[in-house]
Design a protein around this motif. Structure first.
Motif, PDB file in Angstrom:
ATOM      1  N   PRO A   1       0.835  -1.209   0.000  1.00 35.17           N
ATOM      2  CA  PRO A   1       0.000   0.000   0.000  1.00 35.17           C
ATOM      3  C   PRO A   1       0.864   1.251   0.000  1.00 35.17           C
ATOM      4  N   ILE A   2       0.370   2.296  -0.610  1.00 33.11           N
ATOM      5  CA  ILE A   2       1.162   3.502  -0.777  1.00 33.11           C
ATOM      6  C   ILE A   2       1.587   4.104   0.552  1.00 33.11           C
ATOM      7  N   HIS A   3       0.740   3.960   1.593  1.00 30.50           N
ATOM      8  CA  HIS A   3       1.113   4.591   2.863  1.00 30.50           C
ATOM      9  C   HIS A   3       2.288   3.890   3.543  1.00 30.50           C
ATOM     10  N   ALA A   4       2.663   2.696   3.068  1.00 33.93           N
ATOM     11  CA  ALA A   4       3.837   2.024   3.635  1.00 33.93           C
ATOM     12  C   ALA A   4       5.103   2.827   3.352  1.00 33.93           C
ATOM     13  N   PHE A   5       5.114   3.578   2.261  1.00 35.98           N
ATOM     14  CA  PHE A   5       6.291   4.359   1.899  1.00 35.98           C
ATOM     15  C   PHE A   5       6.417   5.634   2.742  1.00 35.98           C
ATOM     16  N   ALA A   6       5.353   5.975   3.474  1.00 39.83           N
ATOM     17  CA  ALA A   6       5.399   7.134   4.362  1.00 39.83           C
ATOM     18  C   ALA A   6       5.811   6.739   5.775  1.00 39.83           C
ATOM     19  N   GLU A   7       6.062   5.447   6.004  1.00 33.13           N
ATOM     20  CA  GLU A   7       6.469   4.990   7.323  1.00 33.13           C
ATOM     21  C   GLU A   7       7.937   5.281   7.572  1.00 33.13           C
ATOM     22  N   TYR A   8       8.323   5.272   8.840  1.00 36.18           N
ATOM     23  CA  TYR A   8       9.714   5.546   9.189  1.00 36.18           C
ATOM     24  C   TYR A   8      10.633   4.503   8.556  1.00 36.18           C
ATOM     25  N   ALA A   9      11.772   4.966   8.068  1.00 35.82           N
ATOM     26  CA  ALA A   9      12.712   4.068   7.399  1.00 35.82           C
ATOM     27  C   ALA A   9      13.399   3.126   8.377  1.00 35.82           C
ATOM     28  N   THR A  10      13.571   3.572   9.615  1.00 39.12           N
ATOM     29  CA  THR A  10      14.258   2.763  10.622  1.00 39.12           C
ATOM     30  C   THR A  10      13.463   2.745  11.911  1.00 39.12           C
ATOM     31  N   SER A  11      13.771   1.791  12.734  1.00 34.73           N
ATOM     32  CA  SER A  11      13.198   1.715  14.069  1.00 34.73           C
ATOM     33  C   SER A  11      14.328   1.449  15.061  1.00 34.73           C
ATOM     34  N   PRO A  12      14.583   2.397  15.993  1.00 29.95           N
ATOM     35  CA  PRO A  12      13.889   3.667  16.162  1.00 29.95           C
ATOM     36  C   PRO A  12      14.167   4.624  15.007  1.00 29.95           C
ATOM     37  N   PRO A  13      13.269   5.599  14.789  1.00 31.51           N
ATOM     38  CA  PRO A  13      13.437   6.529  13.673  1.00 31.51           C
ATOM     39  C   PRO A  13      14.634   7.454  13.871  1.00 31.51           C
ATOM     40  N   VAL A  14      15.181   7.951  12.755  1.00 33.42           N
ATOM     41  CA  VAL A  14      16.317   8.875  12.797  1.00 33.42           C
ATOM     42  C   VAL A  14      15.973  10.127  11.991  1.00 33.42           C
ATOM     43  N   GLN A  15      16.642  11.222  12.317  1.00 33.86           N
ATOM     44  CA  GLN A  15      16.385  12.485  11.630  1.00 33.86           C
ATOM     45  C   GLN A  15      17.229  12.651  10.370  1.00 33.86           C
ATOM     46  N   SER A  16      18.248  11.845  10.223  1.00 36.83           N
ATOM     47  CA  SER A  16      19.073  11.876   9.020  1.00 36.83           C
ATOM     48  C   SER A  16      19.921  10.618   8.976  1.00 36.83           C
ATOM     49  N   LEU A  17      20.390  10.288   7.804  1.00 32.17           N
ATOM     50  CA  LEU A  17      21.305   9.157   7.664  1.00 32.17           C
ATOM     51  C   LEU A  17      22.111   9.324   6.383  1.00 32.17           C
ATOM     52  N   ILE A  18      23.127   8.494   6.245  1.00 30.67           N
ATOM     53  CA  ILE A  18      24.033   8.555   5.097  1.00 30.67           C
ATOM     54  C   ILE A  18      24.067   7.189   4.419  1.00 30.67           C
ATOM     55  N   ILE A  19      24.061   7.203   3.084  1.00 27.22           N
ATOM     56  CA  ILE A  19      24.144   5.973   2.300  1.00 27.22           C
ATOM     57  C   ILE A  19      25.441   6.006   1.495  1.00 27.22           C
ATOM     58  N   THR A  20      26.177   4.913   1.541  1.00 28.26           N
ATOM     59  CA  THR A  20      27.464   4.843   0.842  1.00 28.26           C
ATOM     60  C   THR A  20      27.498   3.660  -0.120  1.00 28.26           C
ATOM     61  N   HIS A  21      28.399   3.752  -1.069  1.00 31.15           N
ATOM     62  CA  HIS A  21      28.686   2.645  -1.981  1.00 31.15           C
ATOM     63  C   HIS A  21      30.127   2.819  -2.437  1.00 31.15           C
ATOM     64  N   PRO A  22      30.895   1.742  -2.521  1.00 33.40           N
ATOM     65  CA  PRO A  22      32.324   1.877  -2.859  1.00 33.40           C
ATOM     66  C   PRO A  22      32.595   2.489  -4.226  1.00 33.40           C
ATOM     67  N   LEU A  23      31.644   2.427  -5.155  1.00 31.74           N
ATOM     68  CA  LEU A  23      31.865   2.987  -6.481  1.00 31.74           C
ATOM     69  C   LEU A  23      31.428   4.453  -6.589  1.00 31.74           C
ATOM     70  N   LEU A  24      30.648   4.923  -5.632  1.00 26.02           N
ATOM     71  CA  LEU A  24      30.225   6.319  -5.645  1.00 26.02           C
ATOM     72  C   LEU A  24      31.310   7.183  -5.022  1.00 26.02           C
ATOM     73  N   MET A  25      31.503   8.363  -5.563  1.00 27.85           N
ATOM     74  CA  MET A  25      32.570   9.238  -5.091  1.00 27.85           C
ATOM     75  C   MET A  25      32.119  10.145  -3.959  1.00 27.85           C
ATOM     76  N   HIS A  26      30.801  10.186  -3.719  1.00 22.34           N
ATOM     77  CA  HIS A  26      30.271  11.014  -2.642  1.00 22.34           C
ATOM     78  C   HIS A  26      29.144  10.268  -1.940  1.00 22.34           C
ATOM     79  N   GLU A  27      28.962  10.548  -0.669  1.00 21.96           N
ATOM     80  CA  GLU A  27      27.890   9.922   0.095  1.00 21.96           C
ATOM     81  C   GLU A  27      26.539  10.496  -0.313  1.00 21.96           C
ATOM     82  N   ILE A  28      25.502   9.692  -0.117  1.00 22.18           N
ATOM     83  CA  ILE A  28      24.128  10.153  -0.325  1.00 22.18           C
ATOM     84  C   ILE A  28      23.562  10.527   1.045  1.00 22.18           C
TER      85      ILE A  28
END
Length: 236
Positions: A107-134
């Motif tokens: 359901p579409i409202h599942a995408f409005a749920e918190y990404a983590t538990s407990p919820p966080v106000q920000s986070l960083i995503i990395t990948h070894p081939l990317l030159m900058h963090e997301i």
């Protein structure tokens, strides 16, 4: 044949829960799409899917083995974002295109749920081939202060669309790595059928998505040893 980047840490997955619906689900700033499943604001609370319970992965509880020890609550990732090495991702997301709701599987409202538990106000995503963090945080217009599933998916899509700086391209090592990036650029732009749109996209140059050398399928996020604020992007 697709390449896959694997990471060792195992996710703890949670099934989602209530979160304040966020205007961040709106993708009016993204390229237009005829797909009705593109992420939009969640439906009313009386939606027929509101009582769906998402599956979770079982894991042992250390507190059951050592009840005398008070442990902090472990960080868990939403099932829609979790990386499971032995299975397909919860929904299909080709990061070249805007994320959609998975053609009704969730359901579409599942995408409005918190990404983590407990919820966080920000986070960083990395990948070894990317030159900058997301970097991911709720947009200024959001009603809530915590990162949602949609915040992460839209941040990945938008930041991978950014052209790379010529200085970054110059730092790519000669040989297989640079050739793979160049090939990904030509495949991506060559797949655009409209000649005018293709020429316009070619002029924008190599983008962050091309650094993944054709591996554009989102496979989920996995935890890192750097703590709950940093997650690894897995692709195929």
């Amino acid at each position: 044949m697709s390449k896959r980047v694997h990471f060792a840490p195992t996710n703890k997955i949670y099934s989602g829960g209530s979160a304040t619906p966020s205007p961040s689900l709106t993708v009016s700033s993204l390229p237009s799409s005829s797909s009705p499943d593109i992420l939009t604001p969640p439906p009313d609370e009386d939606d027929e899917y509101r009582h769906i319970v998402y599956p979770t992965t079982p894991h042992w509880n250390q507190a059951d083995l050592y009840p005398e020890i008070v442990l902090p609550k472990p960080m868990q990732i939403h099932i829609l974002l979790a990386y499971a090495p032995q299975t397909d991702p919860a929904f299909e997301f080709d990061m070249i295109n805007p994320p959609t709701s998975g053609h009704g599987r969730y359901p579409i409202h599942a995408f409005a749920e918190y990404a983590t538990s407990p919820p966080v106000q920000s986070l960083i995503i990395t990948h070894p081939l990317l030159m900058h963090e997301i970097e991911v945080s709720p947009p200024p217009s959001a009603q809530g202060n915590y990162v949602t599933v949609a915040d992460i998916l839209l941040s990945i899509y938008r930041q991978l669309r950014h052209p790379i700086h010529p200085v970054d391209y110059a730092e790519l090592p000669d040989g297989e790595r640079r050739e793979g990036v160049d090939a990904a650029y030509y495949v991506r732009t060559g797949s655009i059928r409209n000649a005018e749109e293709r020429a316009r996209e070619e002029r924008k140059g190599i983008k962050n998505i091309d650094l993944l050398m054709g591996c554009t399928r989102f496979m989920g996020l996995s935890g890192t040893l750097e703590g709950p604020g940093v997650w690894d992007l897995n692709v195929a």
